[in-house]
Design a protein around this motif. Structure first.
Motif, PDB file in Angstrom:
ATOM      1  N   SER A   1       0.828  -1.334   0.110  1.00  0.00           N
ATOM      2  CA  SER A   1       0.120  -0.149   0.213  1.00  0.00           C
ATOM      3  C   SER A   1       0.991   1.319   0.011  1.00  0.00           C
ATOM      4  O   SER A   1       2.043   1.234   0.213  1.00  0.00           O
ATOM      5  CB  SER A   1      -0.799  -0.095   1.265  1.00  0.00           C
ATOM      6  OG  SER A   1      -0.328   0.413   2.489  1.00  0.00           O
ATOM      7  N   THR A   2       0.168   2.350  -0.121  1.00  0.00           N
ATOM      8  CA  THR A   2       1.007   3.620  -0.138  1.00  0.00           C
ATOM      9  C   THR A   2       1.415   4.160   1.113  1.00  0.00           C
ATOM     10  O   THR A   2       0.655   3.968   2.206  1.00  0.00           O
ATOM     11  CB  THR A   2       0.344   4.912  -1.030  1.00  0.00           C
ATOM     12  OG1 THR A   2      -0.888   4.924  -0.541  1.00  0.00           O
ATOM     13  CG2 THR A   2       0.513   4.154  -2.544  1.00  0.00           C
ATOM     14  N   CYS A   3       2.260   4.778   1.397  1.00  0.00           N
ATOM     15  CA  CYS A   3       2.356   5.298   3.038  1.00  0.00           C
ATOM     16  C   CYS A   3       2.592   6.869   2.441  1.00  0.00           C
ATOM     17  O   CYS A   3       3.152   7.475   1.592  1.00  0.00           O
ATOM     18  CB  CYS A   3       3.805   4.901   3.332  1.00  0.00           C
ATOM     19  SG  CYS A   3       3.649   3.081   3.504  1.00  0.00           S
ATOM     20  N   GLY A   4       2.443   7.437   3.724  1.00  0.00           N
ATOM     21  CA  GLY A   4       2.470   9.063   3.742  1.00  0.00           C
ATOM     22  C   GLY A   4       3.247   9.418   5.194  1.00  0.00           C
ATOM     23  O   GLY A   4       3.911   8.629   5.966  1.00  0.00           O
ATOM     24  N   LEU A   5       2.922  10.654   5.553  1.00  0.00           N
ATOM     25  CA  LEU A   5       3.519  11.047   6.909  1.00  0.00           C
ATOM     26  C   LEU A   5       2.973  10.760   8.052  1.00  0.00           C
ATOM     27  O   LEU A   5       3.478  10.560   9.013  1.00  0.00           O
ATOM     28  CB  LEU A   5       3.262  12.768   6.969  1.00  0.00           C
ATOM     29  CG  LEU A   5       3.955  13.467   5.781  1.00  0.00           C
ATOM     30  CD1 LEU A   5       3.362  14.902   6.005  1.00  0.00           C
ATOM     31  CD2 LEU A   5       5.433  13.473   5.813  1.00  0.00           C
ATOM     32  N   ASN A   6       2.064  10.120   7.748  1.00  0.00           N
ATOM     33  CA  ASN A   6       1.399   9.268   9.174  1.00  0.00           C
ATOM     34  C   ASN A   6       1.848   8.073   9.458  1.00  0.00           C
ATOM     35  O   ASN A   6       1.415   7.407  10.486  1.00  0.00           O
ATOM     36  CB  ASN A   6      -0.404   9.147   8.937  1.00  0.00           C
ATOM     37  CG  ASN A   6      -0.542   8.417   7.867  1.00  0.00           C
ATOM     38  OD1 ASN A   6       0.148   8.441   6.745  1.00  0.00           O
ATOM     39  ND2 ASN A   6      -1.562   7.464   7.804  1.00  0.00           N
ATOM     40  N   TYR A   7       2.830   7.853   8.890  1.00  0.00           N
ATOM     41  CA  TYR A   7       3.611   6.386   9.205  1.00  0.00           C
ATOM     42  C   TYR A   7       4.584   6.614   9.891  1.00  0.00           C
ATOM     43  O   TYR A   7       5.636   5.781  10.328  1.00  0.00           O
ATOM     44  CB  TYR A   7       3.824   5.574   7.976  1.00  0.00           C
ATOM     45  CG  TYR A   7       2.512   4.929   7.211  1.00  0.00           C
ATOM     46  CD1 TYR A   7       1.806   3.957   7.945  1.00  0.00           C
ATOM     47  CD2 TYR A   7       2.200   5.654   6.173  1.00  0.00           C
ATOM     48  CE1 TYR A   7       0.893   3.292   7.204  1.00  0.00           C
ATOM     49  CE2 TYR A   7       0.784   5.276   5.535  1.00  0.00           C
ATOM     50  CZ  TYR A   7       0.193   4.107   6.246  1.00  0.00           C
ATOM     51  OH  TYR A   7      -1.096   3.458   5.672  1.00  0.00           O
ATOM     52  N   ASN A   8       4.898   7.691  10.468  1.00  0.00           N
ATOM     53  CA  ASN A   8       6.160   8.191  11.271  1.00  0.00           C
ATOM     54  C   ASN A   8       6.078   7.690  12.589  1.00  0.00           C
ATOM     55  O   ASN A   8       5.207   8.427  13.215  1.00  0.00           O
ATOM     56  CB  ASN A   8       6.598   9.492  10.952  1.00  0.00           C
ATOM     57  CG  ASN A   8       8.118   9.962  11.811  1.00  0.00           C
ATOM     58  OD1 ASN A   8       8.456   8.965  12.400  1.00  0.00           O
ATOM     59  ND2 ASN A   8       8.366  11.061  11.370  1.00  0.00           N
ATOM     60  N   VAL A   9       6.810   6.988  13.323  1.00  0.00           N
ATOM     61  CA  VAL A   9       6.555   6.806  14.750  1.00  0.00           C
ATOM     62  C   VAL A   9       8.076   6.238  15.373  1.00  0.00           C
ATOM     63  O   VAL A   9       8.775   5.758  14.656  1.00  0.00           O
ATOM     64  CB  VAL A   9       5.472   5.558  14.945  1.00  0.00           C
ATOM     65  CG1 VAL A   9       6.071   4.334  14.467  1.00  0.00           C
ATOM     66  CG2 VAL A   9       5.158   5.422  16.497  1.00  0.00           C
ATOM     67  N   SER A  10       8.164   6.602  16.742  1.00  0.00           N
ATOM     68  CA  SER A  10       9.248   6.004  17.340  1.00  0.00           C
ATOM     69  C   SER A  10       8.655   5.029  18.497  1.00  0.00           C
ATOM     70  O   SER A  10       7.588   5.244  19.096  1.00  0.00           O
ATOM     71  CB  SER A  10       9.975   7.105  18.224  1.00  0.00           C
ATOM     72  OG  SER A  10      10.484   8.262  17.228  1.00  0.00           O
ATOM     73  N   PHE A  11       9.464   4.070  18.731  1.00  0.00           N
ATOM     74  CA  PHE A  11       9.091   3.035  19.544  1.00  0.00           C
ATOM     75  C   PHE A  11      10.440   2.654  20.472  1.00  0.00           C
ATOM     76  O   PHE A  11      11.461   2.309  19.899  1.00  0.00           O
ATOM     77  CB  PHE A  11       8.572   1.784  19.253  1.00  0.00           C
ATOM     78  CG  PHE A  11       8.082   0.830  19.813  1.00  0.00           C
ATOM     79  CD1 PHE A  11       6.759   0.866  20.640  1.00  0.00           C
ATOM     80  CD2 PHE A  11       8.865  -0.422  20.311  1.00  0.00           C
ATOM     81  CE1 PHE A  11       6.242  -0.019  21.425  1.00  0.00           C
ATOM     82  CE2 PHE A  11       8.383  -1.347  21.294  1.00  0.00           C
ATOM     83  CZ  PHE A  11       7.174  -1.173  21.890  1.00  0.00           C
ATOM     84  N   SER A  12      10.180   2.423  21.749  1.00  0.00           N
ATOM     85  CA  SER A  12      11.398   1.792  22.646  1.00  0.00           C
ATOM     86  C   SER A  12      10.779   0.975  24.007  1.00  0.00           C
ATOM     87  O   SER A  12       9.394   1.333  24.215  1.00  0.00           O
ATOM     88  CB  SER A  12      12.100   3.024  23.108  1.00  0.00           C
ATOM     89  OG  SER A  12      11.533   3.696  23.975  1.00  0.00           O
ATOM     90  N   THR A  13      11.599   0.173  24.159  1.00  0.00           N
ATOM     91  CA  THR A  13      11.237  -0.521  25.489  1.00  0.00           C
ATOM     92  C   THR A  13      12.530  -0.158  26.624  1.00  0.00           C
ATOM     93  O   THR A  13      13.460   0.086  26.399  1.00  0.00           O
ATOM     94  CB  THR A  13      11.214  -1.903  25.384  1.00  0.00           C
ATOM     95  OG1 THR A  13      12.351  -2.549  24.850  1.00  0.00           O
ATOM     96  CG2 THR A  13      10.036  -2.187  24.499  1.00  0.00           C
ATOM     97  N   THR A  14      12.096  -0.518  27.873  1.00  0.00           N
ATOM     98  CA  THR A  14      13.039  -0.368  28.989  1.00  0.00           C
ATOM     99  C   THR A  14      12.684  -1.393  30.045  1.00  0.00           C
ATOM    100  O   THR A  14      11.653  -1.781  30.467  1.00  0.00           O
ATOM    101  CB  THR A  14      13.200   1.259  29.837  1.00  0.00           C
ATOM    102  OG1 THR A  14      11.734   1.396  30.386  1.00  0.00           O
ATOM    103  CG2 THR A  14      13.527   2.240  28.957  1.00  0.00           C
TER     104      THR A  14
END
Length: 154
Positions: free
Chosen positions: A27-40
């Motif tokens: 599918s196509t992607c746009g700006l709404n697919y930007n995310v950061s993820f982390s665990t501690t």
């Protein structure tokens, strides 16, 4: 001896088709697919800042990003939504390693709308009944669906 559980981060956005662990169609992607993820809080942790839509159809399998925990241990997570759109998020973990995210307790966060640019901090406990070994974690976002499913478009 403590048994360990290893999480592999799987960041997913877009359309999906049912397959083993739900490989989505392109599918196509746009700006709404930007995310950061982390665990501690783990023996090893995930740090994945500023992910963009780099995979086919927005599906990115990070097999080198791992979080190692003990059964019964607490996992802290944090993710930041893109700066453009409100998004809905869910996090699933295949605790029993049966290649789906449908069993009770496998949805560990969601389904919640997150404002543009907002950071979410949360945690969950690794069940003592979880199958030890390599286990998949899925983070999914969707722009318009408040009824997210880990494997379909909705």
């Amino acid at each position: 001896m403590k048994k360990h559980l290893l999480f592999l981060l799987l960041l997913v956005a877009g359309n999906f088709a049912n397959a083993q662990w739900c490989i989505p169609p392109a599918s196509t992607c746009g700006l709404n697919y930007n995310v950061s993820f982390s665990t501690t809080g783990g023996i090893t942790n995930i740090s994945n800042p500023n992910t963009n839509c780099a995979g086919v159809g927005g599906y990115i399998y990070y097999n080198s990003m791992t979080h190692t925990s003990t059964l019964g241990g607490m996992v802290n997570f944090s993710f930041t939504n893109n700066n453009v759109f409100n998004e809905y998020y869910g996090i699933w973990i295949d605790w029993n390693q049966d290649f789906d995210f449908l069993d009770p307790g496998e949805l560990v966060y969601g389904i919640t709308s997150v404002s543009a640019g907002a950071t979410v901090n949360g945690n969950f406990i690794v069940p003592i009944t979880a199958t030890p070994g390599t286990t998949r974690m899925r983070l999914r976002q969707h722009y318009v669906q408040a009824t997210l499913d880990p494997c379909s478009y909705n």
